[in-house]
Design a protein around this motif. Structure first.
Motif, short mmCIF file in Angstrom:
data_model
loop_
_atom_site.label_atom_id
_atom_site.label_comp_id
_atom_site.label_asym_id
_atom_site.label_seq_id
_atom_site.Cartn_x
_atom_site.Cartn_y
_atom_site.Cartn_z
N UNK A 36 0.86 -1.17 0.00
CA UNK A 36 0.00 0.00 0.00
C UNK A 36 0.90 1.23 0.00
N UNK A 37 0.50 2.26 -0.75
CA UNK A 37 1.31 3.47 -0.86
C UNK A 37 0.55 4.65 -0.25
N UNK A 38 1.24 5.35 0.66
CA UNK A 38 0.74 6.59 1.23
C UNK A 38 1.85 7.62 1.11
N UNK A 39 1.48 8.84 0.70
CA UNK A 39 2.47 9.90 0.52
C UNK A 39 3.57 9.37 -0.40
N UNK A 48 -2.57 -7.25 5.32
CA UNK A 48 -2.89 -5.82 5.18
C UNK A 48 -2.60 -5.02 6.45
N UNK A 49 -2.06 -3.84 6.27
CA UNK A 49 -1.79 -2.94 7.39
C UNK A 49 -3.04 -2.12 7.69
N UNK A 55 -1.70 7.82 8.39
CA UNK A 55 -1.30 8.91 9.28
C UNK A 55 0.17 8.80 9.64
N UNK A 56 0.64 7.58 9.87
CA UNK A 56 2.06 7.37 10.15
C UNK A 56 2.91 7.80 8.96
N UNK A 57 2.49 7.41 7.76
CA UNK A 57 3.24 7.79 6.55
C UNK A 57 3.26 9.30 6.36
N UNK A 58 2.14 9.95 6.65
CA UNK A 58 2.08 11.41 6.52
C UNK A 58 3.05 12.09 7.48
#
Length: 215
Positions: A36-39, A48-49, A55-58
């Motif tokens: 999964x990709x965030x930011x 799955x996470x 929010x952690x990635x941000x």
């Protein structure tokens, strides 16, 4: 002639195994079922996470952006290993590390990620704040892309580890980080903020820096 042939065959097998291992370190993606990709971060895991990973990635991306060498086009790859045997395989002599940035394509390996608690947890029970650890390892990627891996290897320890720690700890080093890392971060803070040097200027300094004032 039989002995040289045997040695030649054995050396070929060893070379093939070494090459396969390097490819595994550079491209561990097939070992992980989920991504999964965030930011600017892509997380790879066996299951799955939780949604709070965004929010952690941000938070990681926000702190990374404070670095003068931040490059938003770089996608950071984080692999949540979870399995002790796989962790030992991928890390070898570095298996006691709480996280690792593999210099071959900059895979960021973490033993386990507790998103709800915001910590990275080692199999031996040690844990550390996830955002700080991920920022530290991601800055290693930024530095390597900036100056190249060969030059990274030639840096003094305080240059190589101090800047990631400086960014990860918001200029002071991470709370709970080993004192050696915090001292290296203070050196960078002194050079960047007090002496007004740039990242590139600090990298060009000799191995023995001007001591940072005691905080």
């Amino acid at each position: 002639m039989e002995l040289p042939r045997t040695l030649l065959k054995a050396s070929g097998i060893l070379a093939a195994a070494a090459l396969a291992y390097l490819i595994l370190l550079a491209f561990p993606e097939p070992l992980f079922a989920c991504s999964v990709t965030y930011s600017s971060l892509t997380f790879y895991s066996h299951s799955p996470l939780p949604e709070k990973t965004s929010a952690l990635a941000a938070a990681v991306a926000e702190r990374l952006a404070t670095s003068e060498i931040f490059d938003p086009s770089i996608n950071q790859r984080v692999f949540v290993v979870d399995w002790p045997a796989l962790w030992n395989l991928l890390n070898g002599p570095y298996r006691r590390a709480i996280a690792r940035n593999v210099e071959l394509r900059n895979s960021i390996l973490v033993p386990s990620l507790d998103v709800e608690s915001g910590v990275i947890r080692h199999f031996d029970g040690r844990e550390s704040e996830a955002v700080g650890i991920l920022v530290h390892e991601a800055v290693h990627t930024l530095v390597q892309r900036r100056i190249g891996v060969l030059r990274v290897w030639r840096l003094a320890w305080w240059q190589r580890e101090g800047y990631p720690e400086y960014v990860a700890g918001g200029g002071h080093g991470r709370p709970g980080a080993p004192e050696r890392y915090r001292q290296a971060a203070r050196i960078w803070k002194h050079l960047l903020e007090d002496r007004k040097l740039s990242f590139d200027q600090v990298i060009r300094l000799p191995a023995t820096p001007t001591p940072a004032p005691e905080s």
